[in-house]
Design a protein around this motif. Structure first.
Motif, PDB file in Angstrom:
ATOM      1  N   GLN A   3      54.139  59.875  86.144  1.00  0.00           N
ATOM      2  CA  GLN A   3      53.343  58.807  86.728  1.00  0.00           C
ATOM      3  C   GLN A   3      51.881  58.645  85.917  1.00  0.00           C
ATOM      4  OE1 GLN A   3      52.339  59.674  90.771  1.00  0.00           O
ATOM      5  NE2 GLN A   3      54.270  58.598  91.661  1.00  0.00           N
ATOM      6  N   LYS A   4      51.190  57.650  85.791  1.00  0.00           N
ATOM      7  CA  LYS A   4      50.012  57.458  84.926  1.00  0.00           C
ATOM      8  C   LYS A   4      49.045  57.739  85.996  1.00  0.00           C
ATOM      9  CE  LYS A   4      47.686  54.385  81.880  1.00  0.00           C
ATOM     10  NZ  LYS A   4      47.679  52.876  81.365  1.00  0.00           N
ATOM     11  N   ILE A   5      48.330  58.818  85.861  1.00  0.00           N
ATOM     12  CA  ILE A   5      47.287  59.172  86.772  1.00  0.00           C
ATOM     13  C   ILE A   5      45.892  58.912  86.336  1.00  0.00           C
ATOM     14  CG2 ILE A   5      46.218  61.276  88.112  1.00  0.00           C
ATOM     15  CD1 ILE A   5      49.091  62.439  87.919  1.00  0.00           C
ATOM     16  N   ALA A   6      44.738  58.302  86.830  1.00  0.00           N
ATOM     17  CA  ALA A   6      43.597  58.195  86.665  1.00  0.00           C
ATOM     18  C   ALA A   6      42.671  59.136  87.536  1.00  0.00           C
ATOM     19  CB  ALA A   6      43.059  56.571  86.639  1.00  0.00           C
ATOM     20  N   VAL A   7      41.867  59.866  87.100  1.00  0.00           N
ATOM     21  CA  VAL A   7      41.186  60.708  87.769  1.00  0.00           C
ATOM     22  C   VAL A   7      39.495  60.058  87.681  1.00  0.00           C
ATOM     23  CG1 VAL A   7      39.654  62.882  88.285  1.00  0.00           C
ATOM     24  CG2 VAL A   7      42.217  62.784  87.863  1.00  0.00           C
ATOM     25  N   VAL A   8      38.928  59.460  88.810  1.00  0.00           N
ATOM     26  CA  VAL A   8      37.735  58.631  88.504  1.00  0.00           C
ATOM     27  C   VAL A   8      36.661  59.581  89.162  1.00  0.00           C
ATOM     28  CG1 VAL A   8      36.445  56.608  89.797  1.00  0.00           C
ATOM     29  CG2 VAL A   8      39.057  56.715  89.456  1.00  0.00           C
ATOM     30  N   GLY A   9      35.760  59.914  88.229  1.00  0.00           N
ATOM     31  CA  GLY A   9      34.515  60.936  88.246  1.00  0.00           C
ATOM     32  C   GLY A   9      34.865  62.302  87.532  1.00  0.00           C
ATOM     33  N   LEU A  10      34.250  62.505  86.482  1.00  0.00           N
ATOM     34  CA  LEU A  10      34.560  63.431  85.784  1.00  0.00           C
ATOM     35  C   LEU A  10      33.449  64.585  85.887  1.00  0.00           C
ATOM     36  CD1 LEU A  10      35.906  61.914  82.406  1.00  0.00           C
ATOM     37  CD2 LEU A  10      37.272  63.197  84.207  1.00  0.00           C
ATOM     38  N   ALA A  74      44.738  50.661  84.344  1.00  0.00           N
ATOM     39  CA  ALA A  74      45.821  50.573  85.083  1.00  0.00           C
ATOM     40  C   ALA A  74      46.512  51.971  85.159  1.00  0.00           C
ATOM     41  CB  ALA A  74      46.962  49.430  84.504  1.00  0.00           C
ATOM     42  N   ALA A  75      46.951  52.327  86.489  1.00  0.00           N
ATOM     43  CA  ALA A  75      47.517  53.485  86.592  1.00  0.00           C
ATOM     44  C   ALA A  75      48.274  53.508  87.912  1.00  0.00           C
ATOM     45  CB  ALA A  75      46.368  54.624  86.993  1.00  0.00           C
ATOM     46  N   ASP A  76      49.207  54.643  88.322  1.00  0.00           N
ATOM     47  CA  ASP A  76      50.069  54.605  89.408  1.00  0.00           C
ATOM     48  C   ASP A  76      49.268  55.234  90.450  1.00  0.00           C
ATOM     49  OD1 ASP A  76      52.178  53.484  88.323  1.00  0.00           O
ATOM     50  OD2 ASP A  76      52.354  55.140  86.841  1.00  0.00           O
ATOM     51  N   VAL A  77      48.521  56.265  90.082  1.00  0.00           N
ATOM     52  CA  VAL A  77      47.712  57.105  90.887  1.00  0.00           C
ATOM     53  C   VAL A  77      46.041  57.172  90.826  1.00  0.00           C
ATOM     54  CG1 VAL A  77      47.391  59.287  92.164  1.00  0.00           C
ATOM     55  CG2 VAL A  77      49.672  58.508  91.542  1.00  0.00           C
TER      56      VAL A  77
END
Length: 190
Positions: A3-10, A74-77
């Motif tokens: 899955q393509k995962i995006a973490v929002v906030g680093l 765009a991401a899945d998660v």
């Protein structure tokens, strides 16, 4: 299926979480409004202080598994890991969660999972879903899944505790809960 995962906030939770997932061979896109944080990650450096995180981030970036951007991909998660500081009346300031939710909403097409990682009061996941639906009334009801898995880690031990601590995962639906649990199984053994 990867899955393509995006973490929002680093920040102190998001960056270690993104690095922990990438360390398991899963590509992660980190998203932050702070150009300094994004640039540091893309250069394989860290902008926060956490033991051993610098080596994990450097390797993940060198391996092409971790990138960062200021634009919502765009991401899945989507894993939202933004601050929830206290206000003067000791209630949680959810404005960062609201802004992140609305930013994620713009990138959704349906079928995604949005996980709130930020420690927040009961009902925040429902609020997050409401904010997304208000921003995107064109999305089919139920087409986006929502879950919450609050972090509980100590500074200086974040990488170990992200992996080893038991996690409590709750979704707004059983499907959201199971899909979120599968995401955490990528890097958690707790």
């Amino acid at each position: 299926m990867t899955q393509k995962i995006a973490v929002v906030g680093l920040g102190y939770i998001g960056l270690p979480t993104a690095a922990a997932i990438a360390a398991q061979g899963v590509p992660v896109i980190g998203v932050d409004v702070n150009d300094t944080a994004v640039n540091a990650v893309n250069e394989g450096r860290i902008h926060i202080v956490e033991p051993d995180l610098d080596a994990v981030v450097a390797k993940a970036v060198a391996d092409g598994l971790l990138t960062a951007t200021t634009e919502m991909p765009a991401a899945d998660v989507y894993m939202i890991a933004v601050p929830t500081p206290f206000l003067a009346d000791r209630s949680a300031d959810l404005s960062y969660v609201e802004r992140a939710s609305k930013s994620v909403a713009a990138a959704l097409s349906g079928g995604e999972l949005v996980i709130l990682e930020s420690t927040s009061p009961p009902g925040t996941t429902e609020l997050m879903a409401q904010w997304v639906h208000e921003a995107r009334p064109d999305l089919e009801p139920g087409s986006v899944l929502f879950a919450h898995c609050p972090e509980r880690v100590l500074p200086g031990q974040v990488l170990r505790e992200l992996r080893e601590n038991d996690r409590i995962i709750g979704g707004l639906t059983p499907e959201a809960t199971e899909k979120a649990a599968a995401v955490y199984r990528i890097f958690c053994v707790g």
